[in-house]
Design a protein around this motif. Structure first.
Motif, PDB file in Angstrom:
ATOM      1  N   LEU A 246       0.825  -1.211   0.000  1.00  0.00           N
ATOM      2  CA  LEU A 246       0.000   0.000   0.000  1.00  0.00           C
ATOM      3  C   LEU A 246       0.858   1.258   0.000  1.00  0.00           C
ATOM      4  N   GLU A 247       1.884   1.262   0.816  1.00  0.00           N
ATOM      5  CA  GLU A 247       2.741   2.451   0.864  1.00  0.00           C
ATOM      6  C   GLU A 247       3.445   2.675  -0.466  1.00  0.00           C
ATOM      7  N   ASP A 248       3.864   1.594  -1.111  1.00  0.00           N
ATOM      8  CA  ASP A 248       4.497   1.722  -2.419  1.00  0.00           C
ATOM      9  C   ASP A 248       3.494   2.206  -3.464  1.00  0.00           C
ATOM     10  N   ALA A 249       2.277   1.646  -3.436  1.00  0.00           N
ATOM     11  CA  ALA A 249       1.262   2.049  -4.416  1.00  0.00           C
ATOM     12  C   ALA A 249       0.904   3.516  -4.266  1.00  0.00           C
ATOM     13  N   VAL A 250       0.689   3.967  -3.041  1.00  0.00           N
ATOM     14  CA  VAL A 250       0.298   5.363  -2.826  1.00  0.00           C
ATOM     15  C   VAL A 250       1.412   6.313  -3.237  1.00  0.00           C
ATOM     16  N   THR A 251       2.640   6.052  -2.810  1.00  0.00           N
ATOM     17  CA  THR A 251       3.727   6.983  -3.115  1.00  0.00           C
ATOM     18  C   THR A 251       4.027   7.016  -4.613  1.00  0.00           C
ATOM     19  N   ALA A 275      -3.491   9.454   4.818  1.00  0.00           N
ATOM     20  CA  ALA A 275      -2.441   9.524   5.837  1.00  0.00           C
ATOM     21  C   ALA A 275      -1.073   9.188   5.258  1.00  0.00           C
ATOM     22  N   ILE A 276      -1.009   8.164   4.401  1.00  0.00           N
ATOM     23  CA  ILE A 276       0.268   7.821   3.768  1.00  0.00           C
ATOM     24  C   ILE A 276       0.727   8.949   2.847  1.00  0.00           C
ATOM     25  N   ALA A 277      -0.192   9.501   2.057  1.00  0.00           N
ATOM     26  CA  ALA A 277       0.161  10.596   1.150  1.00  0.00           C
ATOM     27  C   ALA A 277       0.608  11.827   1.928  1.00  0.00           C
ATOM     28  N   ALA A 278      -0.094  12.126   3.019  1.00  0.00           N
ATOM     29  CA  ALA A 278       0.257  13.310   3.821  1.00  0.00           C
ATOM     30  C   ALA A 278       1.653  13.169   4.408  1.00  0.00           C
ATOM     31  N   ARG A 279       1.991  11.956   4.852  1.00  0.00           N
ATOM     32  CA  ARG A 279       3.331  11.727   5.400  1.00  0.00           C
ATOM     33  C   ARG A 279       4.402  11.943   4.327  1.00  0.00           C
ATOM     34  N   ALA A 280       4.134  11.447   3.108  1.00  0.00           N
ATOM     35  CA  ALA A 280       5.091  11.649   2.018  1.00  0.00           C
ATOM     36  C   ALA A 280       5.239  13.136   1.691  1.00  0.00           C
ATOM     37  N   PHE A 281       4.147  13.869   1.739  1.00  0.00           N
ATOM     38  CA  PHE A 281       4.208  15.308   1.488  1.00  0.00           C
ATOM     39  C   PHE A 281       5.019  16.016   2.580  1.00  0.00           C
ATOM     40  N   ARG A 282       4.779  15.659   3.839  1.00  0.00           N
ATOM     41  CA  ARG A 282       5.497  16.315   4.944  1.00  0.00           C
ATOM     42  C   ARG A 282       6.994  16.088   4.827  1.00  0.00           C
ATOM     43  N   ALA A 517      -3.164  -2.977   9.049  1.00  0.00           N
ATOM     44  CA  ALA A 517      -2.140  -2.448   8.142  1.00  0.00           C
ATOM     45  C   ALA A 517      -2.057  -0.926   8.207  1.00  0.00           C
ATOM     46  N   PHE A 518      -3.165  -0.279   8.546  1.00  0.00           N
ATOM     47  CA  PHE A 518      -3.195   1.187   8.631  1.00  0.00           C
ATOM     48  C   PHE A 518      -3.005   1.702  10.062  1.00  0.00           C
TER      49      PHE A 518
END
Length: 609
Positions: A246-251, A275-282, A517-518
């Protein structure tokens, strides 16, 4: 995202048909408002409408590349999320790129590997490639069918397009429904049989399939399907694998040269993606924009039921606060929904389902001035087992598509007797159900209970999900907005297909595995929030508005819907003034259905043949 279309003819010179090919493309302007192009050769015309997302200058289409004396042309709709890795591999094989776009990566992948190129793609796509030297047209569609592709054969001609309206712009394809198409429409509704285009002689290229057109005919090939095998990993390992996928797919899906956001309802699926996208943005020093919808006076009008347990707004705010996103609430009111009520039908080229599509279109329309791309939580319920029919015994064991057992009798009761007599809707639906079951990849040695669970997952992934993806694609592209769906990453779908139900239902709750997983990115109470379906309006102003429209239809002697429905039965419902139910086929949904079918038959000038 974009709109694509094209026309191949083995007998006429299409270099003289540029105006008509352009007209086919113009029907798709809302899919691609930023640019358009046409490429013509004697046997083929390709056209493209572009929504610019990556490489504004280098990604112009149709794209033509030469390799020695060979000429290739492509028109393409979609995104390749692994295009950077593919580009590096192609460069090691001697390819020299002229752009940064994934379009060129896809085209050169075909030049290098031929039809097998689709086996290397991770993305959402529908494309057509013409090989001028071989005189072949090659079409491909992504694994889950996120991006649409329709086609029709008429004599020496082969036509294709992202939407049926592109085909209808060519005089060779007429807005006709034969007995088969009418039966499909009336028995299956928006849950179309995969491959069925409803209109006479119109087909849909199935997800995970390619199509090759040569002078010898048309050959369709399946390149991807679900395969059943034993799952051997323990629960902790499975959760970790899902988390990594999931983290790979989202990023991967955050790559964009234009503003990107996520949909955030406050439900588990969109919250985890956000939440995953927001973390990558931060990590990049940016703040993610998130969007949700609310209805005017929903606090007053909301009525809880098994599908809608509570309101989304407080939960969306909680996730936005915990993930530090810039959250936007789009407030929708009944007059705006009534104003946009026909837009979903125009986007789908078929009758729509009412306010669950209208509100989605209106939401995207309101988002579009600020963003061009959004990530969504679509398909998590199908892949992880979120719907009640996965675990409620009386819903699991129905001898039909589980979602179709929820209701719908009012519509059939209103149909004309002579129409019903010409077709056996129940038998047709039963045949489609048995057809679906016959496709299920079985696992030897499974218990009857596990085999039934596998059946339900297959029905959802191949039938229910196709409607959800249709809805998301058509409503977003009608607003010129691209929506990406990380849960449709085929690697995740393949992996989850063989995970046992006991793991998916961990803790005795739907999507228990996904919740775990989340758990590292979401507040605990959000992780444990029970599923609530996409919101619908309960505002009496909307209900009164659709009832008034049905009354206008009933009193209009020219209403084409009464070729199918009994006027007096519809009149009875139109002048019903009692309390409006909230079921699957409530009075509100009934009114929406009549409005959609009537408008579709009028605007498209449907002929019953």
């Amino acid at each position: 995202m974009c709109g694509i279309t094209g026309w191949l003819d083995w007998q006429r010179d299409l270099t003289e048909q540029g105006t008509l090919v352009e007209a086919m493309a113009d029907t798709l302007k809302r899919r691609g408002p930023d640019a358009g192009g046409v490429w013509l050769a004697p046997r083929v015309g390709l056209a493209h409408r572009r929504l610019i997302v990556i490489d504004p200058n280098g990604g112009v289409q149709p794209m033509v590349r030469k390799l020695g004396e060979r000429t290739y042309a492509i028109t393409y709709n979609g995104e390749l999320y692994n295009f950077r890795e593919l580009r590096q591999e192609l460069e090691t094989r001697g390819h020299v790129f002229e752009s940064r776009s994934d379009t060129e990566v896809l085209l050169r992948s075909y030049i290098e590997w031929g039809p097998a190129c689709v086996e290397k793609f991770n993305g959402i796509f529908a494309f057509a490639i013409w090989d001028e030297n071989e005189q072949t047209l090659f079409l491909g569609r992504d694994h889950l069918g996120v991006k649409p592709m329709f086609y029709a054969q008429r004599g020496s001609s082969f036509l294709f397009g992202s939407e049926i309206k592109a085909l209808l712009a060519n005089p060779l394809v007429k807005p006709e429904l034969d007995q088969d198409g009418l039966t499909e429409l009336l028995s299956m509704g928006v849950f179309r049989t995969p491959g069925h285009g409803v209109y006479r002689g119109v087909s849909e290229l199935l997800p995970g399939h390619t199509l090759l057109v040569t002078r010898n005919g048309v050959r369709v090939t399946q390149y991807w399907k679900l395969e059943s095998r034993e799952h051997t990993a323990d629960y902790a390992t499975t959760v970790q694998q899902v988390r990594e996928l999931l983290e790979d797919a989202v990023t991967r899906q955050l790559v964009s040269d234009v503003p990107i956001s996520t949909m955030l309802s406050g439900g588990l699926d969109s919250s985890g993606v956000s939440a995953i996208a927001a973390r990558a943005f931060r990590e990049e020093g940016r703040q993610l924009d998130t969007y949700s919808l609310q209805f005017v006076d929903e606090d007053r009008d909301f009525k809880a039921n098994p599908l809608h347990r509570d309101l989304d707004a407080p939960w969306a705010k909680k996730v936005a606060d915990s993930s530090e996103t810039n959250h936007h609430i789009i407030l929708l009111d009944s007059p705006e929904l009534l104003q946009d009520i026909y837009e979903p039908m125009r986007a789908r080229d078929l009758p729509a389902t009412g306010d669950i599509e209208t509100s989605l279109y209106t939401l995207f329309k309101r988002m579009k001035p600020d963003v061009t791309v959004a990530l969504s939580g679509e398909s998590a319920d199908e892949v992880f087992g979120g719907y009640p029919w996965y675990y409620v015994q009386e819903m699991r064991n129905v001898n039909t598509f589980p979602w179709m057992a929820l209701g719908g009798g009012n519509i059939y009761d209103s149909m004309r007797g002579d129409v019903l007599a010409r077709m056996n809707l129940a038998e047709y639906k039963a045949e489609r159900y048995q057809q679906a079951l016959s496709e299920v990849p079985r696992l030897a040695g499974e218990s009857a209970e596990d085999a039934r669970t596998r059946e339900i997952f297959y029905l959802n992934i191949t039938r229910f999900l196709s409607y959800m993806l249709d809805r998301k694609d058509r409503m977003s592209m009608a607003a010129s907005l691209e929506v990406r769906v990380p849960f449709c990453d085929y690697r995740l779908v393949e992996y989850m297909w063989n995970v046992p139900w006991e793991m998916k239902f961990h803790g005795g709750v739907e999507k228990g595995l996904l919740r775990d997983a989340f758990s590292h990115v979401l507040p605990e109470d959000v992780v444990r929030r029970r599923k609530t379906a996409y919101p619908v309006t309960h505002n009496p102003n909307y209900i009164n508005g659709v009832r008034a429209k049905v009354r206008e239809i009933v009193e209009d002697s020219s209403s084409p819907i009464f070729d199918l429905y009994d006027r007096e039965q519809v009149r009875k419902m139109a002048y019903y003034d009692g309390p409006v139910g909230s079921g699957f086929m409530s009075e509100k949904n009934y009114y929406d259905h009549i409005i959609q079918v009537d408008a579709w038959m009028r605007e498209y000038k449907i002929s019953l043949v």
